[in-house]
Enzyme design. Structure first.
Site, PDB file in Angstrom:
ATOM      1  N   TYR B 130       4.053  -6.547 -22.820  1.00  0.00           N
ATOM      2  CA  TYR B 130       3.367  -6.219 -24.066  1.00  0.00           C
ATOM      3  C   TYR B 130       3.658  -7.194 -25.204  1.00  0.00           C
ATOM      4  CZ  TYR B 130       0.705  -2.052 -23.158  1.00  0.00           C
ATOM      5  OH  TYR B 130      -0.260  -1.187 -22.736  1.00  0.00           O
ATOM      6  N   ASP B 268      16.982  11.751   5.554  1.00  0.00           N
ATOM      7  CA  ASP B 268      16.131  12.494   6.472  1.00  0.00           C
ATOM      8  C   ASP B 268      16.094  11.785   7.825  1.00  0.00           C
ATOM      9  OD1 ASP B 268      15.460  14.287   4.500  1.00  0.00           O
ATOM     10  OD2 ASP B 268      13.509  13.383   4.062  1.00  0.00           O
TER      11      ASP B 268
END
Lengths: 387, 387
Positions: B130, B268
């Site tokens: 920006y 997992d």
């Protein structure tokens, strides 16, 4: 600073809790839930199951009286500026082929919650689902029944000891205890303290801040934390890093209620930023039964507001054109009670939709990396430029 | 516990930093970056610009020598178990229509970084973009040049004072300072301490832990934090809540290097969990030039491993069928050097792909909400069941 001090004083002198549904004498009856202790939840569940057992013994089978959470049963109450649930409910019968499964799931969820409250431990919805995948089949089913159980027992989901995952962080002039640990948020470096998933472990909040600064995004939070903005302007800075999660909403409300401080919102100048403020203030539709506990009344919209774009001469290149979807969302929001009730908010959103321009908080970086903390916010606060 | 103690001792006695590229005498030359102080970065940038000025004055125009970051220039080096960048580079000429824009962007980014390092402040990539939207046009362009500048200057992206947003949290037997504040992670309640975006503000790590437990997900972290698992098994518990972010990877590496503790991974049992371990250990492809600083060598895979599903009799209903995409990802990973080099890891992944079953950490909740903290992990640790 004098004006913020005055606002802060007004806030502390005001009766902060007048906005109860009961005070309003409205034509409908409403279903609202309250924070209950683990012991009370255990008692409520036992009552519920005892009633079922009696009914079975009396030869009537059993069922649960479950409040309806459908949108037809939801209503926005302007006086209290929240979405709430009306009192329609239906009986979920075990001896009915269309509701037998849901009744079984409800019973099982009641049993699991009973166990959690006795053990005084917290789990996520995902954990709950995995305790009986065979029965629940998919997580949507256990999640939905969990909300039903909240409504049935008249308690918040946090009271059930089922918590959402945490995303929020807090830094600044706040001291509180968490599960017995004393946390001083002025001594949390630049990363801040992670907001805990279980609000019932948070207590004894103390602060010498004049206001709470609620920031939409992580990047702005980082800037303010690194610059130790709270040392120049005594405040507490909090963010959920985007979409507000339940833990951050509960934490913000608790700060506002316990500390009695004004809350200023710093969000992107786009419909999504406004949506985020609305979730903090008025709640989300799917948890309307718990809007009282999840919402923080009276957040001031500090910036970045559509009118700031010209006022602060944000360069053209840092403004983004709104997409068709943005414009549609903006126009839809103009119809919402939440916006309509406040002419200044309405005017700002109208301006956004008219100019078809949006801007992120980061757009302020075009004037220098520390423009936000050293110019924009100090100016806004000194000029009382909030609505 | 005796076995963990032995592992911990071995770790502390081992030379932890032998795995430098230079020691290996490999046939290629490599481009690696190092953590530089803000002052050194300022000096490097000034050297670079001085060279450009001299070249212009000598009538040769100017350009930057930019290392190539393309995949053709990347290589996995099994000896050090990381993806690294070879030394191919090209000159980015200002006086060439195909590279003039990129050269201008590079110069501007150098100037902005110079400013950040002098001010000693940190910003996000979004902030950087920006500051000059007109030149950069979209964030992809400034981001890419930022990585180029890291490589050019031979320093990490953190050294440039451009940081990623933080997601990670840490709790347990760890004390460190952050921007001057002393943080005791045993006193961080149940929510833990947010890992700061800027690792250079973190120092003086101390710990009496025997190991670091690296957890894939928030829910498991919450369980362990609430049960104060680190009081029974002295450890530090850390999570990035899913996909590892740069801040958490830097923090983990720093803990491992400073404290010399073994790291156990709890993920997992699916290809994605393994992928996450691989990012912590070997780095991601698009930041291969910085793999040395971002990777943590020698993470032990504690669980949930495919062989655990039968060993711990995870009920059929809690196992999920792998999707076609999962199976493809799993098969592709079997071809990766990272997996192939370790026969035990290879065998586990092969089993996963063969059985076509996956399971989340939460599947352990089917035995009770506290099975993870009270049975599974204690058993795993006592039986040294890691690979």
């Amino acid at each position: 600073m004098a004006t913020i001090r005055a606002l802060c004083r007004a806030e502390q002198e005001a009766k902060v809790e007048p906005r109860s549904l009961a005070d309003l004498n409205l034509p409908h009856a409403f279903k609202e839930v309250a924070d209950l202790s683990s012991n009370s939840v255990v008692t409520e569940i036992e009552k519920c199951i005892l009633a079922a057992a009696k009914s079975i013994l009396a030869g009537h089978g059993f069922g649960f009286n479950v409040p309806s959470r459908s949108s037809a049963n939801q209503i926005y109450v302007p006086e209290i500026d929240r979405i709430v649930l009306k009192d329609k409910s239906s009986v979920r019968e075990f001896a009915n082929s269309s509701s037998v499964r849901k009744t079984a799931i409800t019973t099982r969820v009641l049993q699991l919650i009973h166990q959690l409250c006795i053990k005084q431990i917290h789990v996520t919805k995902r954990d709950l689902f995995y305790t009986d995948v065979k029965l629940f089949q998919d997580q949507g089913q256990s999640d939905a029944v969990l909300d039903d159980v909240s409504c049935m027992l008249g308690c918040t989901r946090s009271s059930l000891n089922v918590v959402a995952s945490e995303k929020g962080v807090v830094v600044g002039r706040l001291i509180f205890t968490e599960d017995g640990d004393r946390i001083d948020c002025t001594k949390m470096g630049v990363g801040g303290k992670a907001i805990p998933p279980n609000i019932d472990k948070v207590g004894d909040m103390e602060s010498d801040a004049l206001f709470i600064l609620l920031v939409e995004k992580d990047a702005a939070f980082m800037r303010l934390a690194e610059d130790r903005f709270y040392n120049r302007f005594p405040c507490v800075i909090v963010t959920a890093k985007g979409q507000p999660d339940v833990a951050t909403r509960l934490f913000l409300r608790k700060m506002k209620m316990d500390l009695k401080l004004p809350v200023f919102g710093l969000v992107d100048s786009d419909p999504y930023g406004l949506k985020i403020l609305s979730v903090y203030m008025s709640g989300s539709k799917n948890m309307s039964y718990d809007s009282y506990n999840l919402t923080t009344p009276d957040i001031k919209w500090l910036g970045v507001r559509p009118s700031d774009l010209n006022k602060y001469k944000i360069p053209e290149q840092c403004r983004l054109p709104m997409t068709d979807q943005d414009i549609k969302t903006g126009k839809d929001m103009l119809e919402e009670d939440f916006i309509k009730k406040d002419p200044k908010w309405y005017a700002e959103l109208e301006l956004m939709v008219k100019t078809k321009e949006k801007a992120e908080i980061q757009a302020l970086s075009s004037f220098g990396f520390q423009y936000l903390s050293e110019v924009y916010l100090p100016m806004k606060l000194q000029e009382k430029d909030w609505i």
